[in-house]
Design an enzyme around this catalytic site. Sequence first.
Site, PDB file in Angstrom:
ATOM      1  N   TYR A  79       0.842  -1.206   0.000  1.00 24.13           N
ATOM      2  CA  TYR A  79       0.000   0.000   0.000  1.00 24.13           C
ATOM      3  C   TYR A  79       0.873   1.250   0.000  1.00 24.13           C
ATOM      4  O   TYR A  79       0.575   2.222  -0.697  1.00 24.13           O
ATOM      5  CB  TYR A  79      -0.935   0.002   1.220  1.00 24.13           C
ATOM      6  CG  TYR A  79      -1.949   1.113   1.139  1.00 24.13           C
ATOM      7  CD1 TYR A  79      -3.183   0.897   0.518  1.00 24.13           C
ATOM      8  CD2 TYR A  79      -1.673   2.385   1.632  1.00 24.13           C
ATOM      9  CE1 TYR A  79      -4.109   1.908   0.411  1.00 24.13           C
ATOM     10  CE2 TYR A  79      -2.592   3.415   1.520  1.00 24.13           C
ATOM     11  CZ  TYR A  79      -3.810   3.174   0.909  1.00 24.13           C
ATOM     12  OH  TYR A  79      -4.730   4.188   0.788  1.00 24.13           O
ATOM     13  N   THR A 132     -10.078  19.064 -23.864  1.00 24.86           N
ATOM     14  CA  THR A 132     -11.400  18.868 -23.248  1.00 24.86           C
ATOM     15  C   THR A 132     -11.337  18.739 -21.721  1.00 24.86           C
ATOM     16  O   THR A 132     -11.944  19.527 -20.997  1.00 24.86           O
ATOM     17  CB  THR A 132     -12.071  17.626 -23.852  1.00 24.86           C
ATOM     18  OG1 THR A 132     -11.175  16.516 -23.741  1.00 24.86           O
ATOM     19  CG2 THR A 132     -12.406  17.840 -25.315  1.00 24.86           C
ATOM     20  N   ASP A 222       1.589  20.474 -20.335  1.00 27.79           N
ATOM     21  CA  ASP A 222       0.831  19.245 -20.550  1.00 27.79           C
ATOM     22  C   ASP A 222       1.771  18.393 -21.405  1.00 27.79           C
ATOM     23  O   ASP A 222       1.867  18.575 -22.612  1.00 27.79           O
ATOM     24  CB  ASP A 222      -0.485  19.522 -21.263  1.00 27.79           C
ATOM     25  CG  ASP A 222      -1.264  18.221 -21.503  1.00 27.79           C
ATOM     26  OD1 ASP A 222      -0.641  17.139 -21.469  1.00 27.79           O
ATOM     27  OD2 ASP A 222      -2.489  18.288 -21.726  1.00 27.79           O
ATOM     28  N   ARG A 389     -13.533  15.534 -33.625  1.00 27.82           N
ATOM     29  CA  ARG A 389     -12.893  16.610 -32.871  1.00 27.82           C
ATOM     30  C   ARG A 389     -13.352  17.914 -33.510  1.00 27.82           C
ATOM     31  O   ARG A 389     -12.645  18.547 -34.270  1.00 27.82           O
ATOM     32  CB  ARG A 389     -11.367  16.516 -32.905  1.00 27.82           C
ATOM     33  CG  ARG A 389     -10.810  15.327 -32.145  1.00 27.82           C
ATOM     34  CD  ARG A 389     -10.517  15.554 -30.681  1.00 27.82           C
ATOM     35  NE  ARG A 389     -11.584  15.312 -29.744  1.00 27.82           N
ATOM     36  CZ  ARG A 389     -11.388  14.869 -28.494  1.00 27.82           C
ATOM     37  NH1 ARG A 389     -10.190  14.571 -28.061  1.00 27.82           N
ATOM     38  NH2 ARG A 389     -12.389  14.733 -27.668  1.00 27.82           N
TER      39      ARG A 389
HETATM   40  N1  F0G Z   1      -3.997  16.246 -22.180  1.00 31.31           N
HETATM   41  C1  F0G Z   1      -3.992  15.868 -23.461  1.00 31.31           C
HETATM   42  C2  F0G Z   1      -3.263  16.688 -24.459  1.00 31.31           C
HETATM   43  C3  F0G Z   1      -4.676  14.706 -23.851  1.00 31.31           C
HETATM   44  O1  F0G Z   1      -4.656  14.346 -25.121  1.00 31.31           O
HETATM   45  C4  F0G Z   1      -5.367  13.956 -22.876  1.00 31.31           C
HETATM   46  C5  F0G Z   1      -6.111  12.763 -23.244  1.00 31.31           C
HETATM   47  C6  F0G Z   1      -5.339  14.391 -21.549  1.00 31.31           C
HETATM   48  C7  F0G Z   1      -4.637  15.530 -21.240  1.00 31.31           C
HETATM   49  C8  F0G Z   1      -6.069  13.658 -20.453  1.00 31.31           C
HETATM   50  O2  F0G Z   1      -5.433  12.494 -20.137  1.00 31.31           O
HETATM   51  O3  F0G Z   1      -7.051  10.702 -20.799  1.00 31.31           O
HETATM   52  O4  F0G Z   1      -5.119  10.226 -19.317  1.00 31.31           O
HETATM   53  O5  F0G Z   1      -7.026  11.540 -18.476  1.00 31.31           O
HETATM   54  N2  F0G Z   1      -6.444  12.506 -24.421  1.00 31.31           N
HETATM   55  C9  F0G Z   1      -7.119  11.324 -24.889  1.00 31.31           C
HETATM   56  C10 F0G Z   1      -7.313  11.443 -26.372  1.00 31.31           C
HETATM   57  C11 F0G Z   1      -8.353  10.964 -24.163  1.00 31.31           C
HETATM   58  O6  F0G Z   1      -7.956  10.551 -26.937  1.00 31.31           O
HETATM   59  O7  F0G Z   1      -6.809  12.386 -26.981  1.00 31.31           O
HETATM   60  P1  F0G Z   1      -6.215  11.169 -19.665  1.00 31.31           P
END
Ligand code: F0G
Length: 465
Positions: A79, A132, A222, A389
């Site tokens: 854990y 998103t 990011d 998209r």
């Molecule tokens: N930032 C970017 C640029 C992403 O493309 C995604 C996820 C996330 C953050 C979030 O990460 O899914 O691990 O929680 N993109 C996926 C896609 C879902 O299909 O582009 P996550």
Amino acid sequence: MKPGIKKPRPSWAEPYKIKMVELLKMTSPAQRKKIIEEAGFNTFLIKSEDVYIDLLTDSGTSAMSDRQWAGLMMGDEAYAGSRNFYNLEKAVKKYYGYKYLIPTHQGRGAENLLSQIMIKKGDVIPGNMYFTTTRLHQELAGGTFSDVIIDEAHDSTSQHPFKGNIDLAKVEALIKKHGAEKIPYICVATTVNMAGGQPISLENLRALRKLTQKHGIKIYLDMTRVAENAWFIKEREKGYNRKSVASIVYEICSLTDGATMSAKKDALVNIGGFLATNDHDVFEEASNLVVVYEGLHTYGGLAGRDMEAMAIGIEECVHDEHMKARIGQVEYLGQKLLEAGIPITEPIGGHGIFLDAKRFLPHLTQDEFPAQTLAAEIYIDSGVRTMERGIVSAGRNSKTGKNYYPALELVRLTIPRRVYTQAHMDVIAESVIRTYERRAKVKGLKMVYEPKYLRFFQARFERLK
Ligand code: F0G
């Protein structure tokens, strides 16, 4: 060679061989017509076993290496204080240079922590185009996202080599308007997903760092697709051709204060993510908050074995040969489509090909969901699953309730890493070309069910008469 004929690029063939395969089910067009109707014309609602080639996402869909699978067997499922956490911490320090690490179950878990810690009600968070889940977490924390990407990013035909770049004048204008104290950090994405997998240059990031440091504004990366971004810098930015992907990745991270990561992409695992930071106060707060949402700060919602696979994936994904084959495969598919006159986002991006649905189906208005429609048509044609998209993904403004009308209305053909072959790419290209040939007959959709958050995942549609 005759003048005008392009020299073929050196081969991008895969730096691995196949040890195991997963068999796929084949379906008929009649079956697929029924399946997509039952799924409300939303490719997220199709069962995976009804898909032939799955280009829904590159997220969590990579093939792990034998080393990663072996790593799973080394899982220490304690854990607290799992050995694998320390291996992961070591990898993050070595390849990204960040001091502190909080694992999370995936990227959005890290976005939640960062947003809650950094954002106060009324704050503004600039970013190079929205993503998103990122934007939603910023809004849920009381902030407002503001797009500061260069204008070229919103034009699918612009050939700008770094369409992920930030327009510094837009950032300066925001600082002037709101004051630096209202901007807790800038969220900088590498190979900007919604722009079509378009990279940011190191020159631009360096200039942004200079500007933001002057105002005491932090930069959080990011870093979901940072290694792919590094490959483009190697190929396109002056002075980087002889540098390794690994060293470029390290340099990108060194210009930031921390990062959120969805390890399901670049880092070649099926689940996992993290928040990394150089700021001890942020780390302390995140160590506390992660316990509420994910799990103890040494596992963050992951099994020990997942952290081990991630640590190994972080190392494998910065190999130059891996990245050459990865981007090479995407480029191969993109070139085939361009040669057939298919409208796609250019330059060809990092993690997939983005069809321009506005130019593909010009007879549909944006309210008839051209990208959603096109994704359904490609599925019917061949069982290839893609993703919208465009206006559905963009959602509604959380304050006014009005639909966003994004300039880009795209269908994403996202290529999983190390999964499909060149022959699969040929089949995909042929299917898109066939759909293009019958495009004039395609009718649009109407939305008949709309969930409140991130509607693209579960919205349902019916065909317009
Ligand atoms: N930032 C970017 C640029 C992403 O493309 C995604 C996820 C996330 C953050 C979030 O990460 O899914 O691990 O929680 N993109 C996926 C896609 C879902 O299909 O582009 P996550």
